[in-house]
Design a protein around this motif. Structure first.
Motif, short mmCIF file in Angstrom:
data_model
loop_
_atom_site.label_atom_id
_atom_site.label_comp_id
_atom_site.label_asym_id
_atom_site.label_seq_id
_atom_site.Cartn_x
_atom_site.Cartn_y
_atom_site.Cartn_z
N ASP A 29 0.83 -1.21 0.00
CA ASP A 29 0.00 0.00 0.00
C ASP A 29 0.86 1.25 0.00
OD1 ASP A 29 -2.45 -1.29 -0.08
OD2 ASP A 29 -2.71 -1.29 2.09
N ALA A 30 1.89 1.27 0.84
CA ALA A 30 2.78 2.44 0.91
C ALA A 30 3.54 2.63 -0.40
CB ALA A 30 3.75 2.28 2.08
N ALA A 31 3.99 1.53 -1.02
CA ALA A 31 4.69 1.63 -2.31
C ALA A 31 3.75 2.16 -3.39
CB ALA A 31 5.26 0.26 -2.70
N PRO A 169 6.20 -1.19 8.19
CA PRO A 169 5.66 -1.93 7.04
C PRO A 169 5.83 -3.43 7.20
CG PRO A 169 7.77 -0.95 6.47
CD PRO A 169 7.44 -0.48 7.86
N VAL A 170 4.87 -4.18 6.63
CA VAL A 170 4.91 -5.64 6.60
C VAL A 170 4.69 -6.07 5.16
CG1 VAL A 170 3.79 -7.75 7.38
CG2 VAL A 170 4.02 -5.84 8.95
N HIS A 171 5.56 -6.94 4.64
CA HIS A 171 5.45 -7.42 3.25
C HIS A 171 4.34 -8.46 3.13
CE1 HIS A 171 8.95 -5.56 1.36
NE2 HIS A 171 9.50 -5.63 2.55
N ARG A 172 3.63 -8.39 2.02
CA ARG A 172 2.61 -9.38 1.63
C ARG A 172 1.58 -9.68 2.72
NH1 ARG A 172 7.11 -10.52 -1.04
NH2 ARG A 172 8.13 -11.92 0.38
N GLN A 173 1.19 -8.64 3.43
CA GLN A 173 0.12 -8.80 4.41
C GLN A 173 -1.20 -8.82 3.65
OE1 GLN A 173 -0.36 -5.44 7.05
NE2 GLN A 173 -1.03 -6.76 8.72
N PRO A 174 -2.05 -9.83 3.85
CA PRO A 174 -3.30 -9.89 3.09
C PRO A 174 -4.29 -8.82 3.55
CG PRO A 174 -3.26 -11.62 4.75
CD PRO A 174 -1.91 -10.95 4.79
N ILE A 175 -5.15 -8.43 2.60
CA ILE A 175 -6.24 -7.52 2.95
C ILE A 175 -7.38 -8.40 3.43
CG2 ILE A 175 -7.89 -5.83 2.07
CD1 ILE A 175 -5.84 -5.11 -0.07
#
Length: 197
Positions: A29-31, A169-175
């Motif tokens: 999201d931040a990217a 930030p956390v990578h590949r956190q699901p929505i």
């Protein structure tokens, strides 16, 4: 400036970053937020390290004269108010958010970028109403909230605002499928204020 479709996307992304998890946000999201935001003008990055904002009002003109059957009459004209914000032209409005690149020229040379996230009725650096998303070489590093301290000298206030770490930030956190945006209630800023406490 972002298109209308991009504004909807950016509003949803910022909602997830602010209201999603308590102490983390999705790296993706931040990217995406940095990718969709218009790049700051290089000349604007050479700006002075302070912002200038003025608000005021002027009373209207007073007219006086004589009226038949009433005698002397005095009428006050409508007052006028004015406001100037040196950063207003550099802000993108998406949903309930105002977004702005705020990295200086020297920060940009070192690979730093910052996106200020401010609620529409808030101000940058305001306790409970704003946050700053910090990037290093295009990668999100942290989300910071603000704490304010006020000192009064007579009828004037000196407000000092400082950024404090809030989320990482956390990578590949699901929505989450049942994700809902819960807007803070009242004027105290809700989620923002809880983070600044």
């Amino acid at each position: 400036m972002p298109s209308l479709d991009n504004r909807f996307l950016l509003a949803a992304v910022v909602d997830r970053i602010i209201y999603g998890q308590e102490d983390t946000f999705r790296h993706e999201d931040a990217a995406e937020l940095l990718r969709q935001m218009p790049a700051p003008n290089p000349w604007r990055q050479l700006r002075l390290p302070f912002e200038f904002r003025v608000e005021g009002s002027m009373s209207g003109s007073r007219m006086s004269g004589s009226a038949a059957g009433l005698g002397d009459v005095s009428v006050q004209g409508d007052g006028r108010s004015f406001a100037y914000d040196s950063q207003a032209g550099h802000t993108v409005r998406v949903g309930q958010w105002k977004l702005r690149h705020s990295a200086s020229f020297w920060e940009a040379l070192r690979g730093h970028a910052t996106i200020e996230i401010v609620q529409t009725l808030g101000e940058a650096g305001q306790d409970g109403r704003s946050a700053a998303l910090v990037y290093q070489r295009g990668e999100p590093v942290e989300l910071r909230s603000f704490r304010q301290q006020e000192k009064f000298i007579g009828k004037y206030a000196i407000i000092n605002s400082r950024a404090v770490p809030w989320k990482t930030p956390v990578h590949r956190q699901p929505i989450e499928a049942d994700y809902e945006v819960e807007t803070p209630q009242g004027k105290d800023g809700g989620v923002f204020r809880a983070a600044a406490a």
